[in-house]
Write a protein that holds these residues in place. Structure first.
Motif, PDB file in Angstrom:
ATOM      1  N   SER A 122       0.756  -1.196   0.141  1.00  9.65           N
ATOM      2  CA  SER A 122       0.146  -0.051  -0.091  1.00  9.65           C
ATOM      3  C   SER A 122       0.932   1.237   0.053  1.00  9.65           C
ATOM      4  O   SER A 122       2.227   1.304   0.170  1.00  9.65           O
ATOM      5  N   CYS A 123       0.174   2.527  -0.242  1.00  7.17           N
ATOM      6  CA  CYS A 123       0.903   3.595  -0.195  1.00  7.17           C
ATOM      7  C   CYS A 123       1.061   4.330   1.376  1.00  7.17           C
ATOM      8  O   CYS A 123       1.467   5.235   1.343  1.00  7.17           O
ATOM      9  N   GLY A 144      -1.205   5.131   2.964  1.00  5.52           N
ATOM     10  CA  GLY A 144      -2.667   5.973   3.522  1.00  5.52           C
ATOM     11  C   GLY A 144      -3.429   4.850   4.387  1.00  5.52           C
ATOM     12  O   GLY A 144      -3.801   5.563   5.431  1.00  5.52           O
ATOM     13  N   CYS A 145      -3.671   3.763   4.044  1.00  8.46           N
ATOM     14  CA  CYS A 145      -4.471   2.866   4.827  1.00  8.46           C
ATOM     15  C   CYS A 145      -3.954   2.654   6.156  1.00  8.46           C
ATOM     16  O   CYS A 145      -4.738   2.714   7.109  1.00  8.46           O
ATOM     17  N   GLY A 159      -3.479  -2.582   0.199  1.00  8.64           N
ATOM     18  CA  GLY A 159      -2.851  -2.221  -0.852  1.00  8.64           C
ATOM     19  C   GLY A 159      -2.737  -3.474  -1.742  1.00  8.64           C
ATOM     20  O   GLY A 159      -3.444  -4.413  -1.638  1.00  8.64           O
ATOM     21  N   GLY A 165      -9.169  -0.894   1.914  1.00  8.95           N
ATOM     22  CA  GLY A 165      -8.895   0.003   0.757  1.00  8.95           C
ATOM     23  C   GLY A 165      -9.122  -0.204  -0.837  1.00  8.95           C
ATOM     24  O   GLY A 165      -9.194  -1.430  -0.865  1.00  8.95           O
ATOM     25  N   ASP A 166      -9.238   0.623  -1.276  1.00 13.85           N
ATOM     26  CA  ASP A 166      -9.701   0.536  -2.807  1.00 13.85           C
ATOM     27  C   ASP A 166      -8.856  -0.396  -3.440  1.00 13.85           C
ATOM     28  O   ASP A 166      -8.803  -1.341  -4.221  1.00 13.85           O
ATOM     29  N   CYS A 167      -7.420   0.012  -3.324  1.00  8.48           N
ATOM     30  CA  CYS A 167      -6.167  -0.990  -3.782  1.00  8.48           C
ATOM     31  C   CYS A 167      -6.455  -2.194  -3.680  1.00  8.48           C
ATOM     32  O   CYS A 167      -6.155  -3.252  -4.522  1.00  8.48           O
ATOM     33  N   GLY A 207     -12.983   2.659   0.251  1.00 12.39           N
ATOM     34  CA  GLY A 207     -12.182   4.132   0.444  1.00 12.39           C
ATOM     35  C   GLY A 207     -10.806   4.196   0.223  1.00 12.39           C
ATOM     36  O   GLY A 207     -10.143   3.139   0.370  1.00 12.39           O
ATOM     37  N   PRO A 248      -8.079   6.717   1.523  1.00 13.92           N
ATOM     38  CA  PRO A 248      -8.226   5.600   2.195  1.00 13.92           C
ATOM     39  C   PRO A 248      -9.650   5.483   3.134  1.00 13.92           C
ATOM     40  O   PRO A 248     -10.372   6.580   3.142  1.00 13.92           O
TER      41      PRO A 248
HETATM   42  S1  SF4 Z   1      -6.393   2.417  -0.812  1.00 11.85           S
HETATM   43 FE1  SF4 Z   1      -5.629   4.657  -1.170  1.00 11.85          FE
HETATM   44  S2  SF4 Z   1      -4.773   4.807   0.792  1.00 11.85           S
HETATM   45 FE2  SF4 Z   1      -5.079   2.645   0.628  1.00 11.85          FE
HETATM   46  S3  SF4 Z   1      -3.105   2.058  -0.149  1.00 11.85           S
HETATM   47 FE3  SF4 Z   1      -4.400   2.205  -1.934  1.00 11.85          FE
HETATM   48  S4  SF4 Z   1      -4.029   4.450  -2.655  1.00 11.85           S
HETATM   49 FE4  SF4 Z   1      -3.072   4.198  -0.435  1.00 11.85          FE
END
Ligand code: SF4
Lengths: 674, 169
Positions: free
Chosen positions: B53-54, B56-57, B92, B119-121, B150, B152
């Motif tokens: 993941s980035c 954010g989550c 992620g 998370g959406d990812c 979401g 996140p």
């Molecule tokens: S869902 Fe958004 S916040 Fe979570 S890992 Fe993916 S890009 Fe990052």
């Protein structure tokens, strides 16, 4: 009965002959059968002496040969006859399978002769009744041991070990000869009974000197610090079933000699004798186990642990002398019993461990613990037996090591009864030393078992290791039974040993009231324990833990999966604890003792030190005794030898001069003397 | 040492009064607490796995344990090893390097092995979709019980997802 011992000795001789005459499997079998038969008959003689409690003259047929050859088993010697049988029968059985791997590489005939000769001289040593016979048997034992150590005679470490062994043994032998000369008033063919009476008329100084000589002479063979250096070299290089005999029995016979002199022949000694023995025992116990912890060579580790256990026996023997000098006979007897019990217990579990290490060596061709791992899957029997031996060696209940060390502790705690503050203080310090040694021994054997048998194999040889043949497993199985029996039955065995102790005492002390029954109570009522209750409680607790885990598990299923390694891609044996790493924390704690030498060298890329080509790490322990005691000694000997060499000019005239000068000197001395 | 202990003794436990950000959260937390007690007979142990993941989550997940949401009061705690966990929180898209560790983590988790993909990812690979470094969404690698949407997602949404996963058992 009387001729049981003669039969024993004759059987050993037959064993030697058959080793030479018969070849291959028949030879191996005959050697094993004769050795086992002989030692079990010797043990039977020992048991009957202990049960009847009387001294029995043995092998009258031999005395008919020559009146000086008087053999006798008194209760003290009988204990050691039993010990020889306890260890030699399984070792001989094991040797049948084990020595197969020596076929074609080394002389099986020599190995068979050595095994039987060693047993023969051991039996003679503990039944001899005069110094000359004792010394003869003692020297035979030393030489048989020397030949055993030299079995793999084409390897450099073997030759080095054998040289150290034979050198230190002979220094010890010299001390013993002088000691017997002092005690017997110059007549080595006097009987032990004569010596006993003669010793009563000796001055305290002469007796003290004899005691110190005995301590040094027997200590050299038993491997007390600082005379132990040869032991961790020599015991590991012998074939494993002989290592078991060397560590399990030969060092005990040295303890026998020490007890025979210091508690019996030299009479009741002053307290300082015991203090010296206690001190050296404590140093040996702690030093032995500290070095055992650091070894990578499995058999060398076991040999250092022998040094530790000899220390414990010496502590008990020293305590006996101290108690006797204060007139606390009951505690003195308890200490002697504890010493003898530990001799039996250690003989059995150390032999078991050596045989286990021998099986590992047999399967992998290596003694290096860093090469092992995962053997419990490949050698289930061997690992179970080794675990049992390790638990006994770590003095955990309900096995043999616990029973014997418990008695040593009880004896030392009884030191509170000594009126002198010094005496009590010495005892409590010794108890502390024993506790420290016990804790370290537990760590040492967790490491020895865990690194060797658990985890993943660290080498290809361990990967393809195989279980030992049946005869070797049977040998280990017998010793494992011995460990359990000695752990559960002290209440049966102790009264027999107490006979040996009162025989040593021989001063009208009553047999102590070691209570029979399921519990064992110390004579002075200090404390008691019941090995059976303890064992039952342990079994019940284990079952309860298993059951409660089942019940707490909840409704979920049990699933087998690989060890969790943080999700790494490759999980190899290189990621396991190594033997060195496992001991590292203790190495730091005791750095002032070990004084480790460490060397890290890193090769970088010439342009940037962020690119590392190679890291090498080497570490070693400074052998303090070798560095500060033996090296200077050897240097001094060499310097003197170089000086003396000048006398050897090679000129006949000079030699003629030496001869005539010597004659003149002798005549002058003789003239002045009279 | 003595002063430390005396301070612990004198001060006792200090926690702020629980002040939820929205009314829903308290209801969800109470429900999770009741459900875990029912299902496991103890607190819920969660192992968080960042599969690429980035982060954010992760910021939002760590909010769950912060003072505002204070999930540990309600018997939710994060553990260091999947061996101790009842539930995996996976965030992620799954990168190539995390595919095997994720599989091994799932393998190492004992029953009931709940998986909540956060998370959406985790569902669609989000902005990372199509990258050479990506294997795919979480459910292409391990079975997923509940997805939390979401980018996140809020802590409340994550907690709702955890409750949904518990309700599936
Ligand atoms: S869902 Fe958004 S916040 Fe979570 S890992 Fe993916 S890009 Fe990052």
């Amino acid at each position: 009965m009387q001729d049981l011992l003669f039969a024993t000795l004759a059987i050993y001789v037959l064993g030697m002959i058959s080793a030479i005459v018969l070849r291959r499997a028949a030879g191996r079998a005959a050697v094993a059968v004769f050795a086992a038969l002989g030692s079990s008959m010797g043990a039977a003689a020992g048991v009957s002496v202990l049960v009847s409690g009387r001294e029995v003259p043995l092998a009258p047929a031999l005395s008919a040969l020559h009146p000086q050859v008087q053999l006798q088993a008194d209760p003290l010697g009988a204990v050691f006859l039993v010990l020889i049988g306890l260890v030699a029968v399984p070792a001989a059985l094991y040797g049948f399978g084990y020595s197969k791997s020596y076929e074609g590489r080394y002389s099986l005939a020599a190995l068979g002769v050595v095994l039987n000769a060693l047993l023969l001289f051991l039996t003679l040593t503990v039944t001899a009744t005069s110094p000359i016979l004792f010394l003869f048997a003692w020297e035979g034992m030393t030489l048989a041991g020397f030949a055993a150590v030299l079995t793999e005679h084409d390897r450099q470490p073997t030759i080095r070990a054998a040289t150290w062994y034979v050198a230190i043994s002979h220094v010890g032998f010299l001390a013993l000869v002088v000691m017997f000369l002092v005690l017997s008033g110059g007549d080595l063919s006097a009987s032990f009974a004569d010596i006993r009476t003669n010793a009563e008329s000796l001055s305290p100084v002469a007796l003290g000197a004899a005691f110190l000589l005995a301590l040094a002479g027997f200590g050299a063979k038993a491997g007390i610090v600082p005379l132990h250096v040869w032991l961790p070299m020599a015991h590991p290089v012998a074939p494993s079933h002989i290592s078991a005999l060397l560590s399990g029995v030969v060092v005990k016979v040295a303890i026998y000699g020490f007890m025979r002199i210091s508690l019996d022949l030299a009479g009741a000694g002053p307290a300082w004798w015991g203090g010296v023995a206690l001190g050296i025992g404590a140093v040996s116990a702690i030093g032995g186990v500290l070095y055992a912890l650091m070894q990578q060579d499995l058999k060398r580790l076991l040999a250092f642990s022998t040094v530790e256990n000899v220390g414990i026996m010496l502590i008990a023997a020293g305590a006996a002398i101290v108690f006797r000098s204060y007139g606390l006979d009951e505690l003195a007897i308890l200490s002697i019993v504890a010493c003898l019990y530990h001799a039996l217990a250690h003989g059995v579990f150390k032999a078991l461990l050596f045989l286990g290490a021998g099986s590992v060596l047999h399967a992998t061709g290596s003694r290096d613990m860093e090469m092992f791992g995962g053997l419990s899957k490949r050698m289930p029997w061997t690992s179970a037996f080794f675990l049992l031996g390790a638990v006994a060696a770590a003095a955990l209940p309900p096995l043999s090591g616990f029973a014997s060390e418990w008695m040593v502790f009880q004896a030392l705690l009884g030191g509170a009864r000594i009126a002198d503050p010094e005496g009590g203080a010495v005892m409590s310090v010794a108890a502390g030393a024993l506790a420290l040694a016990g804790g370290l021994a537990a760590a040492c054997f967790v490491r020895a078992f865990g690194i060797t048998f658990l985890g993943l194999p660290r080498s290809e040889e361990s990967e393809v290791a195989h279980e030992s043949p049946r005869s070797m497993r049977a040998g280990m199985g017998l010793l494992a039974l011995g460990c359990i029996a000695l752990g559960l039955l002290p209440s049966v065995i102790v009264p027999l040993l107490a006979r040996a102790a009162t025989g040593v005492e021989g001063r009208g002390a009553a047999v102590p009231s070691m209570q029979l029954g399921l519990a064992l109570a110390t004579p002075s009522g200090l404390s008691s324990f019941s090995p059976f209750a303890l064992a039952t409680m342990l079994l019940v607790a284990a079952a309860a833990i298993g059951l409660s885990i089942r019940m707490l598990q909840g409704p979920f299923r049990t699933r087998l999966s690989v060890t969790w390694g943080c999700g790494r891609f490759g999980q190899t044996s290189r990621m396991q604890y190594t033997a060195t790493a496992f001991a590292e924390p203790l190495r730091r704690v005791f750095a002032s003792v070990y004084r480790p030498l460490e060397d890290v060298s890193v090769d970088y890329h010439p342009d940037s030190k962020y690119f590392v080509y190679r890291i090498t790490y080497a570490s070693d322990l400074r052998q303090s005794f070798a560095a500060y005691f033996y090296h200077p000694l050897l240097l001094a000997v060499r310097i003197v030898a170089m000086r003396v060499r000048r006398l050897q000019s090679g000129s006949v005239h000079a030699y003629l001069l030496y001869v005539s000068l010597t004659v003149l000197l002798v005549l002058l001395v003789a003239r002045v003397w009279h | 040492m003595a002063s430390l202990f005396s301070k612990i003794f004198r001060t006792g436990l200090v926690t702020e009064p629980f002040s939820p950000v929205d009314a829903d959260v308290e209801r969800v937390l109470e429900a999770i607490s009741a459900r875990t007690r029912n299902l496991l007979g103890r607190a819920l142990a969660i192992r968080e796995v960042d599969a690429g993941s980035c982060n954010g989550c992760e910021i939002e997940i760590s909010g769950i344990t912060g003072p505002t949401y204070d999930a540990s009061q309600f018997g939710i705690h994060f553990v260091a090893s999947p061996r101790h966990a009842d539930m995996l929180l996976v965030t992620g898209p799954v990168t190539r390097n995390m595919e095997l560790p994720l599989r091994k983590t799932y393998e190492a988790t004992p029953d009931p092995k709940l998986v909540v993909a956060v998370g959406d990812c985790a569902r669609t690979c989000g902005v990372f979709a199509g990258s050479y470094a990506i294997v795919g969404s979480v459910d292409t690698v391990i079975p997923v019980d509940v997805f939390v949407d979401g980018c996140p997602p809020t802590p409340t949404a994550i907690l709702t997802g955890i409750l949904a996963a518990l309700d599936r058992r």
